[in-house]
Write a protein that holds these residues in place. Structure first.
Motif, PDB file in Angstrom:
ATOM      1  N   ASP A   4       0.852  -1.187   0.000  1.00  0.00           N
ATOM      2  CA  ASP A   4       0.000   0.000   0.000  1.00  0.00           C
ATOM      3  C   ASP A   4       0.888   1.236   0.000  1.00  0.00           C
ATOM      4  O   ASP A   4       1.067   1.899   1.013  1.00  0.00           O
ATOM      5  CB  ASP A   4      -0.923  -0.015   1.227  1.00  0.00           C
ATOM      6  N   GLY A   5       1.482   1.508  -1.128  1.00  0.00           N
ATOM      7  CA  GLY A   5       2.396   2.642  -1.233  1.00  0.00           C
ATOM      8  C   GLY A   5       2.391   3.151  -2.659  1.00  0.00           C
ATOM      9  O   GLY A   5       1.521   2.798  -3.459  1.00  0.00           O
ATOM     10  N   PRO A   6       3.353   3.960  -3.003  1.00  0.00           N
ATOM     11  CA  PRO A   6       3.409   4.477  -4.368  1.00  0.00           C
ATOM     12  C   PRO A   6       3.606   3.346  -5.380  1.00  0.00           C
ATOM     13  O   PRO A   6       4.228   2.340  -5.068  1.00  0.00           O
ATOM     14  CB  PRO A   6       4.604   5.436  -4.362  1.00  0.00           C
ATOM     15  N   THR A   7       3.053   3.515  -6.581  1.00  0.00           N
ATOM     16  CA  THR A   7       3.128   2.467  -7.589  1.00  0.00           C
ATOM     17  C   THR A   7       4.550   2.283  -8.115  1.00  0.00           C
ATOM     18  O   THR A   7       4.926   1.188  -8.510  1.00  0.00           O
ATOM     19  CB  THR A   7       2.181   2.752  -8.762  1.00  0.00           C
ATOM     20  N   ASN A   8       5.336   3.332  -8.173  1.00  0.00           N
ATOM     21  CA  ASN A   8       6.726   3.241  -8.632  1.00  0.00           C
ATOM     22  C   ASN A   8       7.639   3.868  -7.585  1.00  0.00           C
ATOM     23  O   ASN A   8       8.126   4.975  -7.757  1.00  0.00           O
ATOM     24  CB  ASN A   8       6.915   3.958  -9.982  1.00  0.00           C
ATOM     25  N   PRO A   9       7.886   3.147  -6.477  1.00  0.00           N
ATOM     26  CA  PRO A   9       8.702   3.744  -5.420  1.00  0.00           C
ATOM     27  C   PRO A   9      10.161   3.905  -5.863  1.00  0.00           C
ATOM     28  O   PRO A   9      10.677   3.114  -6.647  1.00  0.00           O
ATOM     29  CB  PRO A   9       8.592   2.753  -4.271  1.00  0.00           C
ATOM     30  N   VAL A  10      10.791   4.946  -5.367  1.00  0.00           N
ATOM     31  CA  VAL A  10      12.205   5.191  -5.627  1.00  0.00           C
ATOM     32  C   VAL A  10      12.922   5.084  -4.290  1.00  0.00           C
ATOM     33  O   VAL A  10      12.521   5.705  -3.305  1.00  0.00           O
ATOM     34  CB  VAL A  10      12.428   6.580  -6.252  1.00  0.00           C
ATOM     35  N   VAL A  11      13.977   4.271  -4.255  1.00  0.00           N
ATOM     36  CA  VAL A  11      14.761   4.102  -3.037  1.00  0.00           C
ATOM     37  C   VAL A  11      16.175   4.597  -3.317  1.00  0.00           C
ATOM     38  O   VAL A  11      16.782   4.207  -4.311  1.00  0.00           O
ATOM     39  CB  VAL A  11      14.787   2.615  -2.596  1.00  0.00           C
ATOM     40  N   TYR A  12      16.693   5.459  -2.434  1.00  0.00           N
ATOM     41  CA  TYR A  12      18.067   5.939  -2.565  1.00  0.00           C
ATOM     42  C   TYR A  12      18.909   5.306  -1.473  1.00  0.00           C
ATOM     43  O   TYR A  12      18.471   5.174  -0.327  1.00  0.00           O
ATOM     44  CB  TYR A  12      18.134   7.472  -2.422  1.00  0.00           C
ATOM     45  N   THR A  13      20.109   4.909  -1.834  1.00  0.00           N
ATOM     46  CA  THR A  13      21.043   4.381  -0.856  1.00  0.00           C
ATOM     47  C   THR A  13      22.445   4.814  -1.241  1.00  0.00           C
ATOM     48  O   THR A  13      22.727   5.110  -2.410  1.00  0.00           O
ATOM     49  CB  THR A  13      20.932   2.833  -0.773  1.00  0.00           C
ATOM     50  N   ALA A  14      23.297   4.853  -0.270  1.00  0.00           N
ATOM     51  CA  ALA A  14      24.685   5.279  -0.512  1.00  0.00           C
ATOM     52  C   ALA A  14      25.434   4.177  -1.221  1.00  0.00           C
ATOM     53  O   ALA A  14      25.236   2.997  -0.963  1.00  0.00           O
ATOM     54  CB  ALA A  14      25.347   5.613   0.814  1.00  0.00           C
ATOM     55  N   ALA A  15      26.314   4.573  -2.125  1.00  0.00           N
ATOM     56  CA  ALA A  15      27.141   3.598  -2.839  1.00  0.00           C
ATOM     57  C   ALA A  15      27.965   2.801  -1.838  1.00  0.00           C
ATOM     58  O   ALA A  15      28.494   3.377  -0.883  1.00  0.00           O
ATOM     59  CB  ALA A  15      28.059   4.315  -3.834  1.00  0.00           C
ATOM     60  N   GLY A  16      28.006   1.522  -2.009  1.00  0.00           N
ATOM     61  CA  GLY A  16      28.759   0.655  -1.133  1.00  0.00           C
ATOM     62  C   GLY A  16      27.964   0.131   0.050  1.00  0.00           C
ATOM     63  O   GLY A  16      28.444  -0.693   0.799  1.00  0.00           O
TER      64      GLY A  16
END
Length: 158
Positions: free
Chosen positions: A142-154
């Protein structure tokens, strides 16, 4: 007596001859009759118990986007004229998403927004209207249809 059927012994002394069936099943439908003999008198009453059921296919749990069928059946003897379905109190129009036929409602791609209270209303040729409710639970995101997740490299993205 079967464990699901009981009478309240203390209530009998006060004139309450109620029969309790819990839980009620489809096969419990039919004519029930009680006879009470007291001194020289006989009292009787009859109750015709009708049962309505709403079933889910496939059985729970329902997974988002997997088709489902809600079926509504009643022991009423007259011919079924109309079936209407309500979701959270609002009439559900037949559309590409919802298809109603002979007491059943097909939801082709259920979404999280389809969870909640579903009520079927059956109208028969003798103008009897019967309804029952089913609380539908749907497993999904139950969230956005195209979620975007950001994470730090490594680092890890969970």
């Amino acid at each position: 007596m079967r464990p699901r059927v009981s009478v309240q012994d203390p209530a009998l002394r006060n004139g309450n001859f109620s029969l309790r069936i819990d839980p009620v099943r489809s096969e419990d439908a039919g004519l029930y009759e009680a006879w009470v003999v007291y001194n020289t008198g006989v009292q009787s009453c009859q109750v015709d118990l009708g049962v309505i059921t709403v079933t889910l296919s496939p059985p729970s749990p329902v997974v988002e986007n997997e088709p489902l069928l809600l079926s509504c059946n009643s022991s009423h003897r007259a011919s079924l004229v109309e079936t209407r379905w309500f979701h959270n109190g609002h009439l559900v129009p037949t559309s590409g998403t919802f298809c109603s036929l002979h007491g059943a409602l097909s939801i082709l791609r259920p979404a999280m927004s389809d969870a909640g209270s579903w009520r079927c209303q059956l109208r028969y040729s003798d103008n009897e209207i019967i309804s029952a409710t089913y609380n539908l639970k749907i497993l999904g995101f139950d969230g956005p249809t195209n979620p975007v997740v950001y994470t730090a490299a490594g680092s890890a993205a969970d």
